[in-house]
Write a protein that holds these residues in place. Structure first.
Motif, PDB file in Angstrom:
ATOM      1  N   SER A 182      37.798  37.628  39.931  1.00 43.84           N
ATOM      2  CA  SER A 182      38.623  37.420  39.095  1.00 43.84           C
ATOM      3  C   SER A 182      39.971  38.257  39.367  1.00 43.84           C
ATOM      4  N   SER A 201      42.295  35.834  33.757  1.00 35.94           N
ATOM      5  CA  SER A 201      41.792  36.448  34.998  1.00 35.94           C
ATOM      6  C   SER A 201      41.389  37.736  34.922  1.00 35.94           C
ATOM      7  N   ASP A 219      38.711  38.670  32.343  1.00 37.55           N
ATOM      8  CA  ASP A 219      37.399  38.484  32.972  1.00 37.55           C
ATOM      9  C   ASP A 219      37.155  39.485  33.819  1.00 37.55           C
ATOM     10  N   ALA A 220      38.032  39.970  34.597  1.00 37.22           N
ATOM     11  CA  ALA A 220      37.878  41.327  35.683  1.00 37.22           C
ATOM     12  C   ALA A 220      37.428  42.295  34.719  1.00 37.22           C
TER      13      ALA A 220
END
Length: 139
Positions: A13, A46, A49-50
């Protein structure tokens, strides 16, 4: 315990977010405004998500630290476990439940001068417990 898949997902991610950020930086005026907004949305997704993956890893790491500190404080005081905190001892805890399932189940005092586990139904006598002599009947 954090597994390789969780760490890999978090790193993937972050890598995707970095690549999107580079693309936006290099695109300059050549991209349409809508494309820039789409890329920014992908970047935010992204990064989110990370952040979630890393938060989950942090939670798992904290649980492992707690388990390690509990294990360090755990003392075997025959026939059960106690937790030592400074000069104080907390417990007793069932040895069967801890040894088999790593569960800290507090033992309950029994009128028979011992301790009972309500989970595994085990019974543990204190080391100073002495079995009473058998009752003899004259007859």
């Amino acid at each position: 315990m954090p597994d390789i898949a969780s760490i890999g997902a978090a790193l993937a991610s972050i890598k995707t977010a970095t690549e999107i950020a580079k693309l936006i930086k290099e695109s300059g005026a050549s991209l349409e405004q809508a494309e820039v907004k789409l890329q920014l949305a992908n970047l935010i997704s992204s990064l989110a998500d990370a952040k979630i993956e890393l938060a989950e890893l942090q939670t798992e790491m904290n649980q492992l630290k707690d388990k390690l500190s509990q294990r360090a404080a755990l003392k075997w005081v025959k026939p059960y476990y106690m937790i030592q905190s400074g000069n104080e001892m907390e417990g007793p805890f069932c040895p069967t439940c801890y040894d088999n399932h790593e569960k800290m189940i507090r033992l309950q005092g029994s009128g028979r001068k011992g301790w009972s586990c309500l989970t595994c139904k085990g019974f543990f006598k204190d080391s100073e417990y002495v079995e009473p002599p058998p009752i003899r009947f004259n007859g």
